[in-house]
Motif scaffolding. Structure first.
Motif, mmCIF file in Angstrom:
data_model
loop_
_atom_site.group_PDB
_atom_site.id
_atom_site.type_symbol
_atom_site.label_atom_id
_atom_site.label_comp_id
_atom_site.label_asym_id
_atom_site.label_seq_id
_atom_site.Cartn_x
_atom_site.Cartn_y
_atom_site.Cartn_z
ATOM 1 N N SER A 4 0.818 -1.211 0.000
ATOM 2 C CA SER A 4 0.000 0.000 0.000
ATOM 3 C C SER A 4 0.856 1.267 0.000
ATOM 4 C CB SER A 4 -0.931 0.006 1.222
ATOM 5 O OG SER A 4 -0.197 -0.024 2.430
ATOM 6 N N ARG A 5 2.161 1.147 0.349
ATOM 7 C CA ARG A 5 3.054 2.310 0.341
ATOM 8 C C ARG A 5 3.706 2.517 -1.024
ATOM 9 N NH1 ARG A 5 6.711 1.849 5.697
ATOM 10 N NH2 ARG A 5 7.787 3.554 4.639
ATOM 11 N N ILE A 6 3.388 1.645 -1.960
ATOM 12 C CA ILE A 6 3.843 1.841 -3.337
ATOM 13 C C ILE A 6 2.773 2.639 -4.074
ATOM 14 C CG2 ILE A 6 4.553 0.708 -5.472
ATOM 15 C CD1 ILE A 6 6.428 0.217 -3.128
ATOM 16 N N ILE A 7 3.177 3.701 -4.759
ATOM 17 C CA ILE A 7 2.194 4.567 -5.414
ATOM 18 C C ILE A 7 1.454 3.789 -6.497
ATOM 19 C CG2 ILE A 7 3.497 6.667 -4.892
ATOM 20 C CD1 ILE A 7 4.512 6.656 -7.769
ATOM 21 N N GLU A 8 0.232 4.190 -6.741
ATOM 22 C CA GLU A 8 -0.617 3.487 -7.702
ATOM 23 C C GLU A 8 -0.009 3.481 -9.102
ATOM 24 O OE1 GLU A 8 -3.579 1.315 -9.376
ATOM 25 O OE2 GLU A 8 -3.179 1.663 -7.241
ATOM 26 N N ALA A 9 0.699 4.545 -9.459
ATOM 27 C CA ALA A 9 1.299 4.626 -10.787
ATOM 28 C C ALA A 9 2.332 3.522 -11.007
ATOM 29 C CB ALA A 9 1.951 5.992 -10.984
ATOM 30 N N LEU A 10 3.010 3.087 -9.948
ATOM 31 C CA LEU A 10 3.961 1.975 -10.061
ATOM 32 C C LEU A 10 3.245 0.631 -10.001
ATOM 33 C CD1 LEU A 10 7.202 2.796 -8.001
ATOM 34 C CD2 LEU A 10 6.866 2.757 -10.456
ATOM 35 N N ARG B 41 2.002 3.445 6.830
ATOM 36 C CA ARG B 41 1.638 4.594 5.989
ATOM 37 C C ARG B 41 2.685 5.704 6.024
ATOM 38 N NH1 ARG B 41 -4.608 5.218 8.209
ATOM 39 N NH2 ARG B 41 -5.356 3.162 7.522
ATOM 40 N N SER B 42 3.731 5.520 6.818
ATOM 41 C CA SER B 42 4.708 6.586 7.017
ATOM 42 C C SER B 42 6.093 6.153 6.566
ATOM 43 C CB SER B 42 4.751 6.987 8.497
ATOM 44 O OG SER B 42 5.800 7.907 8.748
#
Length: 381
Positions: free
Chosen positions: A181-187, A354-355
């Protein structure tokens, strides 16, 4: 001393200690002429590193080590000038250069046996990957592996996204992460995501038994089960612990496993909690260092820094140690106090996912523990 982690490293996909569905997916994508970018997620010690090494060997051929580039994002995040080092890794000729690591091709892509560094290892899928038809797509010439990619942060992940779009026709990226979930959606949308499940105690115990048979070792009954239990799903940790006990000839008593675990971090973790419960989160003291007096951080935060440095722990590792200490049944804390501590720990665990600044979340946790100690001061006295 030969490390068993290397000696018994899987050579084929079907030797991976994971689910059949993961093995089938890894085999299928590695045999494609145009394999996708890959995102491997799962807990520590579930086989992500072994999996991506087999994928690299299958896709790039016997000389895969020459054209596989690995960056450990967690270690990078701890150093000064992290962004500059990250750019230097991806752009070896400098930030202003159009030359990128992902854009470079290699003759190994056209002939897997051309490199003198080729090793004699069987293809993990049982057969070599087919070359793409002439004039269709560029063959994969190198693979860039980003381990613990959830430590990259949004700025570096966005940098990677642009590189994947602009200059990675002949390269593929593999990301490993504990927290996808800490990987951006674009990746994430540009990769094939495989979730590797937590290993069961029985699976780890069976793998340790296989190693014991190969090494001619006969540990006392129950020792392998104890090692599998305390490793908590971490195969790497269990194999390392097994070899350590074997080298020191401590496999004759089950109590040695618990002794090894209790001496590792239990005292340091207890000190962190006790200092925080007494309200000493930050306790600055003057100490003589060399010929000068210097202010040194003591209290819970000072003990936490020592714990993380001594055992090379990150934020999630600290939470795991604290949780194990609290639920092991040796704290003798009243139920009300224990419940509040576990609740605070669970909140910290969620925030860590998340951090990118784990120290801030751990410091907030210790302040919360200090408030809990003040609330239950009558029970602690």
């Amino acid at each position: 001393m030969t490390m068993w982690l290397e000696s018994y490293r899987p050579q084929r996909f079907d030797e991976l200690l994971t689910s059949d569905s993961v093995i089938d997916s890894l085999t299928h994508l590695s045999l494609q002429a145009n394999p996708p970018h890959l995102l491997l997620s799962g807990p520590t010690g579930c086989g992500k590193t072994a999996a991506h090494q087999l994928v690299c060997r299958q896709v790039l051929g016997p000389s895969w080590r020459a054209t596989t580039h690995v960056l450990q994002a967690r270690d990078l995040a701890k150093t000064a000038g992290a962004m500059a080092k990250f750019e230097e890794f991806l752009r070896p000729e400098g930030a202003g250069s159009a030359d990128t690591l992902a854009g470079r091709t290699s003759l190994d892509a056209f002939d897997h046996n051309i490199s003198a560094a080729a090793e004699h290892s069987p293809p993990p899928a049982g057969e070599e990957s087919p070359a793409p038809a002439v004039g269709t797509i560029a063959p994969v010439s190198r693979i860039i592996v980003i381990e613990d990619a959830d430590y990259l942060g949004h700025a570096r992940q966005s940098y990677l996204r642009r590189m994947m779009e602009e200059s990675s026709r002949s390269a593929r990226f593999i990301f490993t992460t504990h927290t996808p979930s800490r990987i951006i959606e674009a990746l994430r949308s540009r990769t094939q995501h495989l979730r590797m499940p937590t290993l069961s105690r029985l699976m780890i115990e069976q793998r340790l038994d296989t190693i014991a048979t190969a090494e001619g070792i006969q540990p006392t009954q129950g020792v392998l089960g104890d090692i599998a239990h305390v490793s908590n799903g971490n195969l790497r940790k269990s194999i390392f612990m097994f070899q350590l006990l074997a080298e020191r000839q401590l496999l004759n008593q089950r109590s040695n496993v618990q002794l090894l675990m209790s001496n590792s971090t239990r005292r340091e973790v207890q000190l962190v909690l006790e200092e925080a419960l007494r309200g000493r989160v930050h306790d600055w003291k003057w100490e003589v260092q060399g010929k000068k007096n210097a202010r040194v951080l003591k209290g819970a935060m000072g003990s936490l820094d020592q714990l993380m440095t001594l055992h090379d722990l990150d934020g999630r590792g600290v939470v795991d140690r604290l949780h194990h200490f609290l639920v092991a049944g040796r704290t003798h804390y009243p139920d009300a106090l224990l419940n509040d501590l576990l609740e605070a720990l669970s909140i910290c665990d969620v925030r860590l996912q998340r951090s990118a600044q784990s120290r801030i979340q751990l410091e907030e946790l210790l302040h919360r523990v200090a408030e809990i100690g003040q609330k239950h001061v009558s029970l602690l006295s």
